[in-house]
Design an enzyme around this catalytic site. Structure first.
Site, mmCIF file in Angstrom:
data_model
loop_
_atom_site.group_PDB
_atom_site.id
_atom_site.type_symbol
_atom_site.label_atom_id
_atom_site.label_comp_id
_atom_site.label_asym_id
_atom_site.label_seq_id
_atom_site.Cartn_x
_atom_site.Cartn_y
_atom_site.Cartn_z
ATOM 1 N N GLU A 31 49.841 84.661 -2.592
ATOM 2 C CA GLU A 31 51.039 83.958 -2.332
ATOM 3 C C GLU A 31 51.615 84.273 -1.043
ATOM 4 O O GLU A 31 51.540 85.485 -0.484
ATOM 5 C CB GLU A 31 51.996 84.395 -3.455
ATOM 6 C CG GLU A 31 53.419 83.755 -3.307
ATOM 7 C CD GLU A 31 54.304 84.254 -4.599
ATOM 8 O OE1 GLU A 31 53.806 84.373 -5.627
ATOM 9 O OE2 GLU A 31 55.401 84.364 -4.407
ATOM 10 N N ASN A 44 51.199 75.076 -11.810
ATOM 11 C CA ASN A 44 51.230 76.137 -12.894
ATOM 12 C C ASN A 44 52.613 75.750 -13.681
ATOM 13 O O ASN A 44 53.754 75.664 -13.359
ATOM 14 C CB ASN A 44 51.593 77.471 -12.120
ATOM 15 C CG ASN A 44 50.498 78.273 -11.895
ATOM 16 O OD1 ASN A 44 49.283 77.539 -11.500
ATOM 17 N ND2 ASN A 44 50.516 79.476 -11.846
ATOM 18 N N HIS A 61 60.351 80.437 -10.619
ATOM 19 C CA HIS A 61 59.646 80.653 -12.139
ATOM 20 C C HIS A 61 60.926 80.570 -13.287
ATOM 21 O O HIS A 61 62.176 81.062 -13.126
ATOM 22 C CB HIS A 61 59.130 82.047 -12.456
ATOM 23 C CG HIS A 61 57.859 82.338 -11.508
ATOM 24 N ND1 HIS A 61 57.849 82.956 -10.244
ATOM 25 C CD2 HIS A 61 56.611 81.712 -11.547
ATOM 26 C CE1 HIS A 61 56.636 82.909 -9.762
ATOM 27 N NE2 HIS A 61 56.050 82.350 -10.328
ATOM 28 N N GLY A 62 60.603 80.084 -14.365
ATOM 29 C CA GLY A 62 61.766 80.382 -15.630
ATOM 30 C C GLY A 62 62.580 78.919 -15.435
ATOM 31 O O GLY A 62 62.384 77.881 -14.805
ATOM 32 N N ASP A 84 48.911 89.181 -5.717
ATOM 33 C CA ASP A 84 49.939 88.692 -5.133
ATOM 34 C C ASP A 84 50.610 89.695 -4.516
ATOM 35 O O ASP A 84 51.253 90.762 -4.879
ATOM 36 C CB ASP A 84 51.017 88.292 -6.201
ATOM 37 C CG ASP A 84 52.376 87.772 -5.705
ATOM 38 O OD1 ASP A 84 52.555 87.912 -4.449
ATOM 39 O OD2 ASP A 84 53.124 87.192 -6.589
ATOM 40 N N ASP A 90 46.944 85.334 -13.765
ATOM 41 C CA ASP A 90 47.985 84.915 -13.021
ATOM 42 C C ASP A 90 48.758 86.272 -12.178
ATOM 43 O O ASP A 90 48.074 87.257 -12.643
ATOM 44 C CB ASP A 90 49.127 84.483 -14.066
ATOM 45 C CG ASP A 90 50.166 83.340 -13.025
ATOM 46 O OD1 ASP A 90 49.829 83.125 -12.056
ATOM 47 O OD2 ASP A 90 50.868 83.051 -13.901
ATOM 48 N N HIS A 91 49.653 86.280 -11.260
ATOM 49 C CA HIS A 91 50.064 86.948 -10.466
ATOM 50 C C HIS A 91 49.817 88.574 -11.111
ATOM 51 O O HIS A 91 50.193 89.052 -11.997
ATOM 52 C CB HIS A 91 51.597 87.140 -10.932
ATOM 53 C CG HIS A 91 52.241 86.063 -10.328
ATOM 54 N ND1 HIS A 91 52.694 86.048 -8.960
ATOM 55 C CD2 HIS A 91 52.752 84.647 -10.821
ATOM 56 C CE1 HIS A 91 53.393 84.780 -8.743
ATOM 57 N NE2 HIS A 91 53.305 84.022 -10.104
ATOM 58 N N GLY A 127 56.123 77.506 -10.997
ATOM 59 C CA GLY A 127 57.393 77.197 -11.460
ATOM 60 C C GLY A 127 57.794 75.960 -11.958
ATOM 61 O O GLY A 127 58.646 75.115 -11.278
ATOM 62 N N THR A 163 57.166 77.273 -18.533
ATOM 63 C CA THR A 163 58.478 77.500 -19.129
ATOM 64 C C THR A 163 58.623 76.613 -20.184
ATOM 65 O O THR A 163 59.089 76.725 -21.551
ATOM 66 C CB THR A 163 59.489 77.616 -18.269
ATOM 67 O OG1 THR A 163 59.487 78.585 -17.413
ATOM 68 C CG2 THR A 163 60.801 77.923 -19.061
#
Ligand SMILES: [Zn+2]
Length: 283
Positions: free
Chosen positions: A137, A231, A181-182, A107, A85-86, A210, A234
């Site tokens: 991205e 993806n 995200h989050g 990214d 990931d990232h 996210g 959280t």
């Protein structure tokens, strides 16, 4: 079976007008839960490592994670893929490829468009020469907690997508359409019209980061309209955290060996959540 190709799953999802689910995993318990859920539902899944969770340039980090997922994938009938990931750094991506990641996210979305294109194109050339697929991205997904309102200026601009995909040759593209995200302070509302506009100008599979907190009716629409990789992190982390909290509350005061029960409790909670969520994918 062997590890399967993440981009192969993403392309299959595109053909089926749906999304393959992808999970950032911090450890064995999380990967085990993803595979348990994949086995139980018969659906494929992608296990991802987020570079900040490990010592990036140590074999103890990228290499051990890749080896663990590879071994676990080889010992299940479920189709499991491995993805980084990232990553914001070329040297780190090269190291991940060396360590056995068969697809990576590079990214450079924090750069201006021209720089993002230049850096991504170079990374795609490097990765493709080694049989590795690249996600990138465009726009800025960012953190949900930093959002005070819908920040349209950070959203992916449809007019740049065709240029970006053509110039970079990237295999899949993460877009910003109201996702972040989050934990979301307010329920998010995806800009589905923008998704249509983006999907209309490229054949490149699109990725939604996210995913936790986005209402499920919006997710189903997004998958139908061109999101092919989803993806999801959280909510799974919350299930993990709260499973430990509840376990410790039931073993209070804790004894030394009570820790032995934590993996099973955590895996049960995460597996149950992932099984439920995977029902949204038509894979
Ligand atoms: Zn992300």
């Amino acid at each position: 079976m062997s590890l399967v190709s993440a981009i192969g799953l993403v392309r299959e999802a595109r053909e089926k007008n749906t999304a393959v689910f992808s999970f950032v995993c911090i450890d064995y318990n999380e990967v085990r839960s993803v595979i348990n859920a994949a086995e139980r539902t018969g659906k494929p899944a992608i296990a991802m490592l987020l570079p900040e969770y490990v010592d990036r340039f140590s074999l103890n980090g990228f290499g051990e994670f890749a080896a663990m997922v590879r071994f676990m994938a080889e010992h299940t009938d479920a189709r499991i893929a491995l993805h980084l990931d990232h990553s914001y750094d070329e040297a780190e991506v090269r190291w991940a490829i060396e360590c056995g990641f068969t697809s990576v996210m590079f990214d450079a979305s924090r750069d201006d468009l021209e720089t993002n294109i230049r850096r991504t194109r170079a990374m795609v050339e490097y990765a493709h020469a080694r049989g590795v697929a690249v996600e990138s991205e465009l726009g800025s997904i960012g953190l949900a907690k930093d959002r005070t309102a819908e920040q349209i200026d950070l959203f992916t601009k449809p007019e740049t997508v065709e240029l970006f995909c053509r110039e970079t040759g990237v295999d899949s593209l993460a877009i910003a359409i109201g996702n972040a995200h989050g934990d979301y302070p307010l329920p998010p509302k995806l800009d589905l019209k923008r998704l249509d506009e983006i999907d209309a100008v490229t054949d490149t599979p699109l990725v939604l980061h996210g995913g936790s907190g986005i209402p499920e009716d919006q997710l189903v629409e997004a998958f139908r309209r061109g999101i092919n990789k989803f993806n999801y992190g959280t909510d799974v982390k919350r299930a993990y955290t709260f499973a430990i909290r509840d376990y410790l509350a039931a073993h209070n005061p804790p004894q030394s060996l009570d820790v032995l029960g934590i993996p099973a409790a955590a895996q049960a909670a995460m597996t149950e959540l992932i099984v439920r969520k995977l029902a949204l994918s038509k894979m």
